[in-house]
Design a protein around this motif. Structure first.
Motif, PDB file in Angstrom:
ATOM      1  N   LEU A 451      12.040  31.211-108.571  1.00 14.34           N
ATOM      2  CA  LEU A 451      11.446  30.242-109.498  1.00 14.34           C
ATOM      3  C   LEU A 451      10.347  30.882-110.346  1.00 14.34           C
ATOM      4  CD1 LEU A 451      11.393  26.952-107.403  1.00 14.34           C
ATOM      5  CD2 LEU A 451      13.145  27.822-108.941  1.00 14.34           C
ATOM      6  N   GLU A 454      12.167  32.098-113.061  1.00 13.95           N
ATOM      7  CA  GLU A 454      12.569  31.032-113.977  1.00 13.95           C
ATOM      8  C   GLU A 454      11.398  30.568-114.841  1.00 13.95           C
ATOM      9  OE1 GLU A 454      15.580  30.305-114.466  1.00 13.95           O
ATOM     10  OE2 GLU A 454      16.715  30.644-112.625  1.00 13.95           O
ATOM     11  N   MET A 455      10.187  30.613-114.287  1.00 11.39           N
ATOM     12  CA  MET A 455       9.003  30.275-115.092  1.00 11.39           C
ATOM     13  C   MET A 455       8.922  31.215-116.288  1.00 11.39           C
ATOM     14  SD  MET A 455       6.766  27.786-114.530  1.00 11.39           S
ATOM     15  CE  MET A 455       5.025  28.170-114.820  1.00 11.39           C
ATOM     16  N   SER A 460       6.878  30.442-119.774  1.00 10.72           N
ATOM     17  CA  SER A 460       5.575  30.075-119.224  1.00 10.72           C
ATOM     18  C   SER A 460       5.107  31.152-118.260  1.00 10.72           C
ATOM     19  CB  SER A 460       5.688  28.783-118.421  1.00 10.72           C
ATOM     20  OG  SER A 460       5.485  27.667-119.217  1.00 10.72           O
ATOM     21  N   LEU A 463      -0.634  29.419-114.431  1.00  5.80           N
ATOM     22  CA  LEU A 463      -2.077  29.604-114.447  1.00  5.80           C
ATOM     23  C   LEU A 463      -2.551  29.970-113.041  1.00  5.80           C
ATOM     24  CD1 LEU A 463      -2.960  26.356-116.465  1.00  5.80           C
ATOM     25  CD2 LEU A 463      -2.831  28.699-117.353  1.00  5.80           C
ATOM     26  N   ASN A 467      -1.103  24.228-110.864  1.00  5.53           N
ATOM     27  CA  ASN A 467      -0.052  23.473-110.195  1.00  5.53           C
ATOM     28  C   ASN A 467       1.228  24.291-110.004  1.00  5.53           C
ATOM     29  OD1 ASN A 467      -0.962  20.895-109.428  1.00  5.53           O
ATOM     30  ND2 ASN A 467      -1.017  20.228-111.576  1.00  5.53           N
ATOM     31  N   ALA A 468       1.574  25.107-110.991  1.00  6.11           N
ATOM     32  CA  ALA A 468       2.828  25.873-110.857  1.00  6.11           C
ATOM     33  C   ALA A 468       2.711  26.853-109.696  1.00  6.11           C
ATOM     34  CB  ALA A 468       3.139  26.602-112.153  1.00  6.11           C
ATOM     35  N   MET A 471       3.092  25.271-106.493  1.00  6.78           N
ATOM     36  CA  MET A 471       4.444  24.814-106.156  1.00  6.78           C
ATOM     37  C   MET A 471       5.432  25.967-105.968  1.00  6.78           C
ATOM     38  SD  MET A 471       5.058  21.267-108.228  1.00  6.78           S
ATOM     39  CE  MET A 471       4.420  21.705-109.838  1.00  6.78           C
TER      40      MET A 471
ATOM     41  N   PRO B  23      10.313  21.744-106.177  1.00  5.05           N
ATOM     42  CA  PRO B  23      11.057  21.903-107.424  1.00  5.05           C
ATOM     43  C   PRO B  23      12.068  23.040-107.377  1.00  5.05           C
ATOM     44  CG  PRO B  23       8.931  22.978-107.622  1.00  5.05           C
ATOM     45  CD  PRO B  23       8.997  22.407-106.229  1.00  5.05           C
ATOM     46  N   GLY B  24      12.936  23.064-108.383  1.00  2.00           N
ATOM     47  CA  GLY B  24      13.908  24.138-108.566  1.00  2.00           C
ATOM     48  C   GLY B  24      14.041  24.473-110.036  1.00  2.00           C
ATOM     49  N   THR B  25      15.052  25.267-110.339  1.00  6.58           N
ATOM     50  CA  THR B  25      15.177  25.818-111.680  1.00  6.58           C
ATOM     51  C   THR B  25      15.200  24.752-112.767  1.00  6.58           C
ATOM     52  OG1 THR B  25      16.327  27.731-110.814  1.00  6.58           O
ATOM     53  CG2 THR B  25      16.665  27.229-113.142  1.00  6.58           C
ATOM     54  N   SER B  26      15.979  23.704-112.574  1.00  2.00           N
ATOM     55  CA  SER B  26      16.127  22.740-113.669  1.00  2.00           C
ATOM     56  C   SER B  26      14.858  21.916-113.884  1.00  2.00           C
ATOM     57  CB  SER B  26      17.325  21.814-113.430  1.00  2.00           C
ATOM     58  OG  SER B  26      17.617  21.690-112.073  1.00  2.00           O
ATOM     59  N   MET B  28      11.846  23.462-114.130  1.00  2.00           N
ATOM     60  CA  MET B  28      10.779  24.412-114.461  1.00  2.00           C
ATOM     61  C   MET B  28       9.969  24.006-115.692  1.00  2.00           C
ATOM     62  SD  MET B  28      10.764  26.208-111.917  1.00  2.00           S
ATOM     63  CE  MET B  28       9.410  27.256-112.394  1.00  2.00           C
ATOM     64  N   HIS B  29      10.587  23.312-116.629  1.00  2.00           N
ATOM     65  CA  HIS B  29       9.797  22.864-117.776  1.00  2.00           C
ATOM     66  C   HIS B  29       8.815  21.765-117.359  1.00  2.00           C
ATOM     67  CE1 HIS B  29      12.986  25.037-119.883  1.00  2.00           C
ATOM     68  NE2 HIS B  29      12.099  25.190-120.837  1.00  2.00           N
ATOM     69  N   VAL B  31       7.566  21.621-114.272  1.00  2.92           N
ATOM     70  CA  VAL B  31       6.560  22.381-113.518  1.00  2.92           C
ATOM     71  C   VAL B  31       5.561  23.009-114.481  1.00  2.92           C
ATOM     72  CG1 VAL B  31       6.235  24.457-112.100  1.00  2.92           C
ATOM     73  CG2 VAL B  31       8.033  22.814-111.509  1.00  2.92           C
ATOM     74  N   SER B  32       6.079  23.551-115.554  1.00  5.53           N
ATOM     75  CA  SER B  32       5.207  24.186-116.539  1.00  5.53           C
ATOM     76  C   SER B  32       4.283  23.150-117.192  1.00  5.53           C
ATOM     77  CB  SER B  32       6.092  24.905-117.560  1.00  5.53           C
ATOM     78  OG  SER B  32       5.383  25.229-118.708  1.00  5.53           O
ATOM     79  N   LEU B  34       3.291  20.366-115.730  1.00  2.00           N
ATOM     80  CA  LEU B  34       2.333  19.994-114.684  1.00  2.00           C
ATOM     81  C   LEU B  34       1.238  21.057-114.555  1.00  2.00           C
ATOM     82  CD1 LEU B  34       4.889  18.778-111.972  1.00  2.00           C
ATOM     83  CD2 LEU B  34       3.200  17.322-113.114  1.00  2.00           C
ATOM     84  N   ASP B  35       1.626  22.303-114.787  1.00  2.00           N
ATOM     85  CA  ASP B  35       0.662  23.397-114.665  1.00  2.00           C
ATOM     86  C   ASP B  35      -0.490  23.219-115.655  1.00  2.00           C
ATOM     87  OD1 ASP B  35      -0.015  25.729-113.280  1.00  2.00           O
ATOM     88  OD2 ASP B  35       0.718  27.009-114.906  1.00  2.00           O
ATOM     89  N   ARG B  36      -0.207  22.598-116.763  1.00  2.00           N
ATOM     90  CA  ARG B  36      -1.240  22.411-117.792  1.00  2.00           C
ATOM     91  C   ARG B  36      -1.938  21.059-117.643  1.00  2.00           C
ATOM     92  NH1 ARG B  36       3.253  24.527-120.240  1.00  2.00           N
ATOM     93  NH2 ARG B  36       3.860  22.596-121.279  1.00  2.00           N
ATOM     94  N   HIS B 100      20.973  19.056-114.305  1.00  2.00           N
ATOM     95  CA  HIS B 100      21.421  19.960-115.354  1.00  2.00           C
ATOM     96  C   HIS B 100      21.189  19.337-116.727  1.00  2.00           C
ATOM     97  CE1 HIS B 100      23.178  22.876-112.735  1.00  2.00           C
ATOM     98  NE2 HIS B 100      24.068  22.049-112.221  1.00  2.00           N
ATOM     99  N   ALA B 101      21.088  20.184-117.717  1.00  2.00           N
ATOM    100  CA  ALA B 101      21.113  19.709-119.097  1.00  2.00           C
ATOM    101  C   ALA B 101      22.366  18.873-119.303  1.00  2.00           C
ATOM    102  CB  ALA B 101      21.100  20.908-120.046  1.00  2.00           C
ATOM    103  N   TRP B 164      13.037  19.811-121.714  1.00  2.60           N
ATOM    104  CA  TRP B 164      12.565  20.913-122.561  1.00  2.60           C
ATOM    105  C   TRP B 164      12.563  20.596-124.056  1.00  2.60           C
ATOM    106  CZ3 TRP B 164      17.363  23.524-120.295  1.00  2.60           C
ATOM    107  CH2 TRP B 164      18.435  23.545-121.192  1.00  2.60           C
TER     108      TRP B 164
END
Lengths: 521, 521
Positions: A451, A454-455, A460, A463, A467-468, A471, B23-26, B28-29, B31-32, B34-36, B100-101, B164
């Motif tokens: 993952l 994948e980030m 991305s 930080l 949070n990322a 996780m 979380p997993g790959t799908s 990640m956006h 997660v990103s 949430l990171d901010r 998935h998308a 995304w």
């Protein structure tokens, strides 16, 4: 005879004689019936995902189903992730899911749920048996369905009153249902495949899946490649590959979309042999879902679940390749490995490939850190290689349980990420309980490394302390796998260097398992 | 702004600011995003059942939802058992399930499954959002639905491309949707209940569930009982009870069918207050599903999810009970406990009741061995008592995680069977990661004791070393919970006697957790 007893007899008379179980109250009559049937080997998992993953591992090695025993909708739910993996693997499995007595359902007692809705997405066949009188017939059907097309998922829901009620007097035992024979490719399919191979030579690719990756079928694919120049590749994720010295060396389509595209870039003609058209595991912005290059033609010799061996035999015949013509064999030397220095996933992979015992079974859920093992082991001792097929992590340790039950004379080795091992770590206890010859290598990078990759893919970077990171990292605290394993009765050690790992690996390989090495990488 | 960012903002603007995630790959956006957003507290579980059970514990204490973050159908499946328990508890929860998308689904990539079919049995509200533009509106709907009727399960499926993609320019942020106010009992319902209580006195029973077991509502139920002689009982399994000294002492309908029938045998009139008509947890041959005696009348003052406090206020008014009339209080002394000698489940329960700190939160999944705790703790220090509501074991340790996140100033104590603890033992790691003030007491009887009891109920006794014993015992090897806990970063000790347990319990209570005591009983 009760419905429960009739189920027990039907399973046994159809050669389903292993039951990976996590029972509850509504299954007690079935448990009691199993208690009086010592021919059934009941194996307890302390979580349902252990039971279903073990049934998958068993089916992969035996090519026939084990039963699982699960407790209502919630018990089934706990087992679904590994049923999903088994479904994607094309493994046979017969799930017995207990339910409330039929007349009790209308009261909506606390554990009631819609089991059919839960079962359907991960099953090929689902049925709720109506009464004791229908149990045997429905169980026969479930077993037959599980054996169709090389291996399918059957889920039989057993209401408690169907289990505890007596059969109508005089009801005869059912004869086993014979599954339909595998479908054979048509003459046209064979002719078209031969024509495509002749026309494209090395611009053609035989994409192998399922049973095409084993035994005579694999050898024949190698012979066809030798004779015609057609390339061979395997799907990214496979139920079971026979690999190693004196076997046809097959690479797989890489997991990464960019790498997969590169590997397939010059293919003009794809011929599917028990495989599906290759697609990306996940979608990414501005990346394709389909991995084949633009303009690449695609035909099918045999669909998944068809008879790939007969398909390849007919294809060889059509191509005029004589029986006994040479097959592909690897020419290069065994991969070397460092014997000192820091431990990495690559180092572990190369050392393991070097020391691999003959006919070991590898259960690979090493993910990021295990990615070098397949290349490093191309010329290792002959072995079977079982993979994560459905992407639902938490499959490796249970799969090893099932493979070891199926093949007690063979060493089963799990190459296991630490993150993925946590999902179904209860499997270690079953390994200890059953004295299974399982060696687990935990690749402890203390993160969901895949993952983190994948980030980066989504553009991305996490930080610090954000949070990322919270996780995706498994630090703070670090897991200690030696304590966890010992707590479940499995002997375990830690390795920090290549020399330590070699010493411990040799010890682990020479003694019967279970044994666990936490490789700190 | 992307769909993922808009989801993040919508959650926060609706006061959903804790996310229990795996979380997993799908995803990640997301997660990103949430990171901010440091205002969102993201808490990692190393298995999805930890995340969903924690969200339940959080909702039970906060009476508002946390979010969970789960990875496609398989990740949701791993979380379903505890979502089921939460649904049965009437807890609010907002599950975000990545997928998935949308354009990728047709390729049936390995991790694809029918998420809606999986989600529906355990959710009140399920929706797959269509695009980035619909995320905020759908998330508002999901949160609103989760807050209806006191607490419901919402499952929002988030395709990767909806996460995304950019929102259409100029799209305004959505205002939070306000949940409908709780429905209030009708005048007729209140009048009928009053009449029934007057007519039957102690032959009437107020059966309390949900919010009737807490605060002012509970006190008012006690007042009504004092004034009229109507009996009070709680449902067998409850989301949260406020118990202990200076609170209305409420017994629950026993779990065992025979005991429940005995407890209800002289009830002529049942009045439901946020409760459902009592039914047997499981059906048994020749035993009833419905627990009320033949001829017992049943009326409803308030259905589960209705406003029980207003219902009880109107009822008291109708009965002419003045505001401030006395309520029920327990007269008897605090239960005594042995301070030396062998440890049993009963001894652990009585010692724990004695030393219980003020305002502790008990998460009870002690099952067989913990069954004496409720009686022993009737007059213990005031505490909240959280139970297994849906019968899907593996709820206790995750529930403690969520309760401790919700109430950092309170001690959270898990009274936990060893068999049930194994299902979601990964929760211990999250307790360590988040430095949660959790004290876990493992009642280590090394068996599925409840099922041994059920074997007797079905008229069977397990053969020595037979299949039943192999499926019901946790011996060979015994689990060592101190090693398992330490392996996940939780300090742990073993207690073999009452004196050892007292010493360790006092140590565990005086230091901030997490801490685990394995009580060998």
């Amino acid at each position: 005879m009760t419905g429960a007893e009739s189920l027990c007899e039907t399973l046994l008379s159809n050669n389903v004689n292993v039951c990976f179980a996590n029972p509850g109250t509504s299954e007690m009559h079935f448990v009691s019936a199993l208690d009086r049937q010592p021919e059934m080997r009941c194996i307890l998992g302390l979580f349902e995902g252990v039971a279903t993953g073990a049934a998958d591992g068993y089916a992969r090695m035996m090519q026939r189903p084990a039963a699982t025993l699960l407790h209502l909708g919630a018990g089934l739910a706990n087992g679904l992730a590994n049923i999903h993996n088994a479904k994607r693997a094309g493994s046979a499995m017969v799930n017995i899911v207990g339910d409330h007595a039929s007349y009790h359902l209308k009261h909506d007692a606390p554990l009631t749920s819609d089991i059919v809705s839960l079962a359907k997405p991960m099953s090929h066949w689902v049925r709720r048996t109506r009464s004791a009188a229908t149990v045997a017939e429905d169980a026969c059907e479930a077993i037959r369905a599980s054996r169709e097309a090389g291996g399918q998922i059957s889920t039989l829901i057993l209401p408690a009153d169907a289990a505890w009620s007596e059969l109508p007097s005089g009801q005869k035992p059912r004869s086993p249902h014979v599954p339909a024979p595998l479908a054979v490719p048509s003459q046209d399919e064979v002719r078209d495949a031969a024509k495509a191979i002749r026309a494209n030579g090395p611009g053609a690719l035989l994409l192998l899946g399922g049973a095409a990756l084993r035994g005579q079928a694999l050898d024949l694919a190698g012979t066809i490649s030798c004779a015609t120049g057609v390339r061979l590749l395997a799907e990214t994720s496979n139920q079971r590959m026979e690999r190693g010295r004196n076997r046809v060396p097959i690479a797989r389509i890489p997991y990464s979309v960019a790498q997969a595209q590169a590997a397939l870039s010059d293919v003009q003609q794809l011929v599917l042999v028990g495989a599906r058209q290759p697609v990306a595991f996940f979608a990414y912005p501005n990346m394709p879902s389909v991995l084949m290059p633009e303009g690449c033609a695609c035909i099918q010799l045999a669909a998944p679940g068809q008879d790939v061996l007969v398909g390849l035999q007919l294809l060889a015949q059509e191509l005029g390749i004589p029986v006994g013509a040479p097959s592909l064999r690897l020419q290069n030397e065994v991969a070397t490995h460092p014997s000192t220095g820091p431990l990495t996933g690559a180092v572990v992979s190369r050392i393991l490939a070097h020391y691999l015992p003959e006919h070991a079974i590898i259960c690979d859920e090493g993910l990021t850190e295990g990615r070098e093992f397949p290349a490093a082991s191309l010329n290792a001792a002959p072995h079977d290689y079982l993979q994560l097929t459905g992407g639902a992590i938490g499959m490796g340790l249970p799969l090893a349980v099932g493979a070891a039950v199926a093949c007690p004379e063979r060493k089963v080795i799990s190459l296991q990420g630490d993150g993925s091992a946590m999902y179904t770590l209860q499997a270690l206890w079953t390994q200890a309980r059953e004295s299974l010859d399982c060696l687990t290598i935990i690749l402890a990078n203390r993160s969901y490394a895949i993952l983190h990759g994948e980030m980066v893919n989504v553009g991305s970077s996490a930080l610090p302390n954000g949070n990322a990171q919270r996780m995706l990292d498994l630090e703070n605290p670090a897991l200690d796998w030696t304590l966890i394993a010992q707590g479940m009765g499995v002997e375990a050690v830690q390795a920090r260097t290549a020399e330590e790992f070699i010493r411990q690996l040799r010890a682990g390989l020479s003694a019967p398992g279970p044994f666990l090495i936490e490789a700190l990488i």
